[in-house]
Design a protein around this motif. Structure first.
Motif, PDB file in Angstrom:
ATOM      1  N   ARG A  99      51.639  34.080  36.844  1.00 20.96           N
ATOM      2  CA  ARG A  99      51.049  35.274  37.444  1.00 20.96           C
ATOM      3  C   ARG A  99      51.937  36.516  37.251  1.00 20.96           C
ATOM      4  O   ARG A  99      51.432  37.602  36.963  1.00 20.96           O
ATOM      5  CB  ARG A  99      50.778  35.026  38.930  1.00 20.96           C
ATOM      6  CG  ARG A  99      49.805  33.889  39.164  1.00 20.96           C
ATOM      7  CD  ARG A  99      49.612  33.561  40.628  1.00 20.96           C
ATOM      8  NE  ARG A  99      48.730  34.530  41.277  1.00 20.96           N
ATOM      9  CZ  ARG A  99      48.361  34.451  42.555  1.00 20.96           C
ATOM     10  NH1 ARG A  99      48.807  33.460  43.308  1.00 20.96           N
ATOM     11  NH2 ARG A  99      47.561  35.352  43.067  1.00 20.96           N
ATOM     12  N   ALA A 121      42.141  31.802  34.716  1.00 26.74           N
ATOM     13  CA  ALA A 121      42.269  31.891  36.167  1.00 26.74           C
ATOM     14  C   ALA A 121      43.569  32.585  36.563  1.00 26.74           C
ATOM     15  O   ALA A 121      43.601  33.370  37.526  1.00 26.74           O
ATOM     16  CB  ALA A 121      42.197  30.499  36.790  1.00 26.74           C
ATOM     17  N   VAL A 122      44.655  32.292  35.855  1.00 26.24           N
ATOM     18  CA  VAL A 122      45.930  32.953  36.141  1.00 26.24           C
ATOM     19  C   VAL A 122      45.776  34.462  35.983  1.00 26.24           C
ATOM     20  O   VAL A 122      46.195  35.247  36.841  1.00 26.24           O
ATOM     21  CB  VAL A 122      47.039  32.425  35.212  1.00 26.24           C
ATOM     22  CG1 VAL A 122      48.307  33.272  35.356  1.00 26.24           C
ATOM     23  CG2 VAL A 122      47.355  30.970  35.518  1.00 26.24           C
ATOM     24  N   SER A 125      43.565  36.069  38.678  1.00 25.95           N
ATOM     25  CA  SER A 125      44.138  36.014  40.024  1.00 25.95           C
ATOM     26  C   SER A 125      45.017  37.205  40.349  1.00 25.95           C
ATOM     27  O   SER A 125      45.287  37.479  41.514  1.00 25.95           O
ATOM     28  CB  SER A 125      44.952  34.715  40.196  1.00 25.95           C
ATOM     29  OG  SER A 125      46.183  34.777  39.498  1.00 25.95           O
TER      30      SER A 125
END
Length: 460
Positions: A99, A121-122, A125
């Motif tokens: 992240r 998804a990382v 996010s």
């Protein structure tokens, strides 16, 4: 007998491979700025990175430990952005992604390549703009493609006829029209290991130019109103230090651009030449100048397209290793020092192939130094090995370390920012190391060290 003699005598002379340097480094304490992070230096004998003593880092965060120099990472990102100022730079997340790294990439104005739902998804996010994300992969699942369509990723690089059909259906289902690039295998053999050369026909990636599959892919995409074909993509391999292969690839891609224009009346505005730019791992390795590379690629694409009567497309590149590679250093603690008489000294550390499988996977080479102190001892031919139950558990196959090395010393392995954490495993149930970012004399954990509880989670 080998022509390579050991500097302290000929006890180890016959075990050095013929392609290894004939002598030990003149200074076993040296820190080559081309290989180590830009903030690296020795202060009072100890290696420091980002203004922090590695002994303090090891004490606070444990070993093995991935140390990531934020300044070095951002500096390479800026170098690429400035070199390709009139094109697009997308960081290849497969090299290393978390992240915090996604935030750095976003803040430096780069795009991001992902090749799985997890990598996507990382990025999402931390609020990474979807239109600056490109989705890769040779076998994207329906769920992955649907996620890419619904969040509105900037580009999808299609890799097969089946994927074109799936993507077209999903785009129509959701009322979307994703931009599409065709991954083309152009038949260029990059000068690299077989497992990381990706542009010859006999491999899993892409659609062949020579067989006509890439041209057929263009026909199928253009026949689907729900897909927007905007360009071609090629990736010829990794650890490439010149532009010769890119020039051949660009010429062959331009031939397909002409074919698409003549057959369909469509001029594609984008050309993505992928990544694969090399970095130095050991003394003598080339350290490419990104401005020189960018200028050369720009000239190649311009010349080739103009010669074929094509407008010059917008150029995209996808560096990964060349941004994060030298920013990363792995710290280990020495556990045993075993002299195998007549051969070499085996130096065992508290990690190994679970945190760096590249040496076992395709014979990668590295530079390593005694990091917790300086030494004036004689050099000894060594093999830096891990603690796993494999004879191939090797971190650095051939290197020289000081002969006074003892258990408890810290060894630093340079240029481990790319692919080491990404390829890490839990072999022998070793927890994956932490990743610590350092900058301006401060350190912070950006990926936590796994625990035994983490290893057991999910087991019934």
């Amino acid at each position: 007998m080998s022509r390579f003699a050991h500097p302290a005598g000929d006890r180890h002379a016959e075990v050095l491979p013929e392609d290894r340097p004939p002598h030990a480094p003149a200074d076993l304490n040296s820190i080559d700025p081309a290989i180590w992070p830009r903030t690296s230096e020795r202060i009072a004998g100890s290696l420091t990175i980002g203004g922090l003593d590695v002994r303090d880092l090891a004490k606070e965060f444990g070993t093995p430990l991935y140390v990531l120099d934020e300044h070095d990472f951002r500096a390479h990102a800026i170098d690429f952005r400035q070199a390709f100022h009139d094109g697009d730079v997308h960081y290849a997340g497969k090299a290393f992604l978390c992240r915090e790294v996604a935030r750095w990439i976003m803040q430096e104005g780069l795009g991001l390549d992902v090749c799985s739902a997890g990598e996507l998804a990382v990025a999402l996010s931390v609020g990474f703009p979807p239109d600056r994300i490109t989705m890769h992969g040779n076998n994207k699942s329906i769920a992955e493609l649907e996620k890419a369509v619904t969040v509105g990723v900037g580009h999808v690089v299609v890799d097969s006829f089946e994927e074109i059909a799936r993507l077209g259906y999903l785009a129509e289902k959701h009322g979307a029209r994703p931009k599409v690039l065709i991954r083309v295998t152009v038949g260029v053999e990059a000068h690299t290991h077989e497992f990381i050369a990706t542009a010859h026909d006999d491999q899993k990636f892409g659609l062949s130019l020579s067989s006509g599959a890439a041209a057929e892919a263009a026909r199928r995409i253009l026949a689907m109103p729900s897909l927007e074909l905007v360009g071609l993509h090629s990736h010829i391999g990794s650890q490439i230090t010149d532009t010769a292969g890119f020039e051949v690839a660009a010429r062959r891609l331009a031939t397909l651009l002409v074919q698409i224009r003549d057959e369909h009346g469509v001029v594609l505005p984008e050309l993505d030449l992928g990544g694969g730019y090399g970095i130095p791992y050991v003394d003598g390795d080339e350290s490419p100048d990104m401005k020189v590379i960018a200028d050369a690629l720009r000239e190649i694409v311009t010349t080739v397209c103009q010669s074929k009567g094509l407008p010059v497309p917008r150029l995209t590149v996808e560096p990964g290793r060349s941004i994060v590679g030298t920013a990363g250093v792995t710290l280990y603690e020495v556990g045993t020092v075993k002299d195998v008489e007549g051969l070499r000294t085996y130096v065992s550390v508290d990690g190994g192939m679970s945190d760096n499988v590249r040496t076992a996977l395709y014979g990668a080479d590295y530079t390593a130094r005694l990091a917790s102190r300086e030494s004036t001892a004689a050099p000894m031919l060594s093999r830096l090995v891990g603690k796993h139950c494999e004879s191939g558990d090797i971190v650095v196959r051939d290197l020289y370390l000081p002969a006074d090395l003892v258990p408890g010393d810290l060894i630093a392995v340079a240029a481990t920012g790319a692919y080491c954490r990404s390829l890490a495993s839990n072999y022998n149930y070793l927890p994956k190391p932490a990743v610590v970012a350092v900058a301006g004399g401060k350190a912070r954990v950006i990926v936590a060290r796994e625990t035994e509880e983490d290893l057991l989670r999910g087991q019934l």
